[in-house]
Motif scaffolding. Sequence first.
Motif, PDB file in Angstrom:
ATOM      1  N   CYS A 315       0.837  -1.201   0.000  1.00 33.02           N
ATOM      2  CA  CYS A 315       0.000   0.000   0.000  1.00 33.02           C
ATOM      3  C   CYS A 315       0.873   1.253   0.000  1.00 33.02           C
ATOM      4  CB  CYS A 315      -0.888   0.049   1.241  1.00 33.02           C
ATOM      5  SG  CYS A 315      -2.308  -1.002   1.109  1.00 33.02           S
ATOM      6  N   TRP A 318       2.724   1.664  -3.194  1.00 29.73           N
ATOM      7  CA  TRP A 318       1.831   2.134  -4.260  1.00 29.73           C
ATOM      8  C   TRP A 318       1.521   3.625  -4.086  1.00 29.73           C
ATOM      9  CZ3 TRP A 318       0.391   1.726  -8.886  1.00 29.73           C
ATOM     10  CH2 TRP A 318      -0.773   2.318  -9.356  1.00 29.73           C
ATOM     11  N   GLU A 319       1.246   4.025  -2.841  1.00 28.48           N
ATOM     12  CA  GLU A 319       0.965   5.439  -2.574  1.00 28.48           C
ATOM     13  C   GLU A 319       2.142   6.312  -2.998  1.00 28.48           C
ATOM     14  OE1 GLU A 319      -1.698   7.003  -1.679  1.00 28.48           O
ATOM     15  OE2 GLU A 319      -2.881   5.156  -1.493  1.00 28.48           O
ATOM     16  N   LEU A 322       2.396   6.454  -6.759  1.00 29.70           N
ATOM     17  CA  LEU A 322       1.321   7.296  -7.268  1.00 29.70           C
ATOM     18  C   LEU A 322       1.666   8.778  -7.085  1.00 29.70           C
ATOM     19  CD1 LEU A 322      -1.369   6.376  -8.436  1.00 29.70           C
ATOM     20  CD2 LEU A 322      -2.426   6.879  -6.243  1.00 29.70           C
ATOM     21  N   GLN A 325       4.487   9.841  -9.370  1.00 27.71           N
ATOM     22  CA  GLN A 325       4.025  10.020 -10.749  1.00 27.71           C
ATOM     23  C   GLN A 325       3.189  11.290 -10.871  1.00 27.71           C
ATOM     24  OE1 GLN A 325       5.033   8.397 -13.316  1.00 27.71           O
ATOM     25  NE2 GLN A 325       6.245   6.965 -12.103  1.00 27.71           N
ATOM     26  N   ARG A 326       2.328  11.539  -9.886  1.00 31.25           N
ATOM     27  CA  ARG A 326       1.476  12.738  -9.944  1.00 31.25           C
ATOM     28  C   ARG A 326       2.331  14.002  -9.856  1.00 31.25           C
ATOM     29  NH1 ARG A 326      -3.514  10.336  -6.642  1.00 31.25           N
ATOM     30  NH2 ARG A 326      -4.784   9.828  -8.481  1.00 31.25           N
ATOM     31  N   ARG A 328       5.426  14.228 -10.727  1.00 32.91           N
ATOM     32  CA  ARG A 328       6.155  14.390 -11.977  1.00 32.91           C
ATOM     33  C   ARG A 328       5.239  15.042 -13.023  1.00 32.91           C
ATOM     34  NH1 ARG A 328       8.808   9.160 -14.431  1.00 32.91           N
ATOM     35  NH2 ARG A 328      10.279   9.486 -12.747  1.00 32.91           N
ATOM     36  N   LEU A 329       3.976  14.563 -13.068  1.00 35.20           N
ATOM     37  CA  LEU A 329       3.030  15.137 -14.030  1.00 35.20           C
ATOM     38  C   LEU A 329       2.807  16.633 -13.753  1.00 35.20           C
ATOM     39  CD1 LEU A 329       0.295  12.397 -14.512  1.00 35.20           C
ATOM     40  CD2 LEU A 329       1.938  13.224 -16.187  1.00 35.20           C
ATOM     41  N   ASP A 330       2.710  16.980 -12.440  1.00 39.18           N
ATOM     42  CA  ASP A 330       2.544  18.390 -12.070  1.00 39.18           C
ATOM     43  C   ASP A 330       3.709  19.223 -12.601  1.00 39.18           C
ATOM     44  OD1 ASP A 330       0.233  17.774 -10.838  1.00 39.18           O
ATOM     45  OD2 ASP A 330       1.017  17.831  -8.772  1.00 39.18           O
ATOM     46  N   TRP A 332       5.775  18.472 -14.985  1.00 35.18           N
ATOM     47  CA  TRP A 332       5.762  18.537 -16.454  1.00 35.18           C
ATOM     48  C   TRP A 332       4.715  19.531 -16.920  1.00 35.18           C
ATOM     49  CZ3 TRP A 332       6.238  12.717 -18.182  1.00 35.18           C
ATOM     50  CH2 TRP A 332       7.541  12.281 -17.936  1.00 35.18           C
ATOM     51  N   GLU A 333       3.582  19.516 -16.249  1.00 35.66           N
ATOM     52  CA  GLU A 333       2.515  20.428 -16.627  1.00 35.66           C
ATOM     53  C   GLU A 333       2.988  21.878 -16.481  1.00 35.66           C
ATOM     54  OE1 GLU A 333      -1.090  20.258 -14.290  1.00 35.66           O
ATOM     55  OE2 GLU A 333      -2.251  20.347 -16.163  1.00 35.66           O
ATOM     56  N   ASP A 335       6.019  22.829 -16.513  1.00 30.01           N
ATOM     57  CA  ASP A 335       7.044  23.009 -17.528  1.00 30.01           C
ATOM     58  C   ASP A 335       6.408  23.366 -18.875  1.00 30.01           C
ATOM     59  OD1 ASP A 335       9.712  23.128 -17.783  1.00 30.01           O
ATOM     60  OD2 ASP A 335       9.979  21.012 -18.364  1.00 30.01           O
ATOM     61  N   VAL A 336       5.378  22.567 -19.205  1.00 33.56           N
ATOM     62  CA  VAL A 336       4.691  22.757 -20.481  1.00 33.56           C
ATOM     63  C   VAL A 336       4.053  24.149 -20.516  1.00 33.56           C
ATOM     64  CG1 VAL A 336       2.674  22.056 -21.806  1.00 33.56           C
ATOM     65  CG2 VAL A 336       4.266  20.335 -20.971  1.00 33.56           C
ATOM     66  N   GLU A 337       3.358  24.459 -19.404  1.00 31.13           N
ATOM     67  CA  GLU A 337       2.674  25.758 -19.371  1.00 31.13           C
ATOM     68  C   GLU A 337       3.676  26.907 -19.492  1.00 31.13           C
ATOM     69  OE1 GLU A 337      -0.347  26.101 -19.832  1.00 31.13           O
ATOM     70  OE2 GLU A 337      -0.799  23.965 -19.577  1.00 31.13           O
TER      71      GLU A 337
END
Lengths: 385, 58
Positions: A315, A318-319, A322, A325-326, A328-330, A332-333, A335-337
């Motif tokens: 658990c 996994w947390e 998660l 990954q979230r 990293r996405l933030d 990247w977002e 970065d992209v913006e």
Amino acid sequence: MESLGLFQLLQTLREELEESFPDEYWVRAEISELKGNASGHRYLELVEKDKDGEALLARTKAVIWAGTWRGLSADFLLQTGSPLSVGQQVLVCVQVNFHPLYGLSLVINDIDPSYTLGDWARRRQDILQRLKAEGVIDLNKELPFPALPQRIAVISSPQAAGYEDFMKHLSASPYAFYTCLFPAMVQGDQAEPSILAALDRIVKRIEAFDVVVLIRGGGSSTDLSCFDSYPLASALAQFPLPVVSGIGHERDKSVVDEVACVALKTPTATADYLISCLDARWNELVSAAEELRRRSLTCLQQQHYLLDTFHLKFCHAWENLLQTQRHRLDLWERDVEARSPREQLKKGFSITTCRGKLIRKVTEVKPGDELETRLYDGTIVSMVK
Amino acid sequence: MAELKTILDGLNSSSPDIDTMEKQVERARELIQVCRETLTKTDRAVQAVFEEMQPCNN
């Protein structure tokens, strides 16, 4: 030539004998014959054998008058546990009697039972010594006793109350016993050959049995002398199955008891012993089952604990994954913006190109060049001066 | 994710074509959204598996 009548001769002999042997004498002898008649008198033949017990050294007739017999026989039975019978060594108190018609005869007035008992003890001792010298005395005792003595070859008299007791006792137990009776005489002269024959019959089916049980029926006789037999003891000692004896004894153990794997007092005690063997195995099974249950539970608990731990770890892992990954996405977002040209223009920055080429430095343009400046909401075209 | 990485790398090396850049940014936004949704779906699936495992615990 002077001659005598036979009667006269024998009468003289009688007088001489009575004169020479006026008293009572204690005599050691073996009973080789014993008969009774209607009037209750007992007629015996007494013998003495050589040391090896083979050649006869002496033989004579003897008589016990009915009046004497009643007291003597009862006393003898009481003290030795056996009736006066053929083959016994006895110490008898006799009067020498000679009759011209009936010849020499000893009139027995008393018997010393302790002599016969002593003789038995000696005989038992001799047999035991011989079995020991031959190295067979402990052979049956050394056999491993079966863990589950359930298949039983029984040597007994089928009519004996002891046999019935034995069977009743076994069948009252909670265990399954398989018994097979090998009928035999268990007292008297015929006991030895008939028990030996029963053993022979058992040997032929040896695979079918775990133990041999030799039991003697109850009843009045306590005569165990037939069990003080060398051939019988030797055969039992060397028998390939463990022998359990339950022949009952009030005096010392018989030779058969001495060589048997297990010697017990009565047929009932014998049955109890066999049942107790199974009780012991049963209790072992119960404890083993309990132990198995206990250990399985412990093992299960340990595994449950491990699973719980793994579950928790998983658990968390996994947390973490998660979140990473979230995150990293933030990033990247963001970065992209940050790199979105529209966003840059929105903030007031502009992009200038000259003939489609991005202008980064002042030196990249010269007067007269037409510049295109892109703003958030449109494009300005201007001229360099 | 790989496409997103490529786009990000592309954005970092400046491109003169603003429209292309803008398209790439749009694509990156989409991809990030897809990735978020995938993560959420996977998380739900994993949580469901955890729920199923629950009865084993004492």
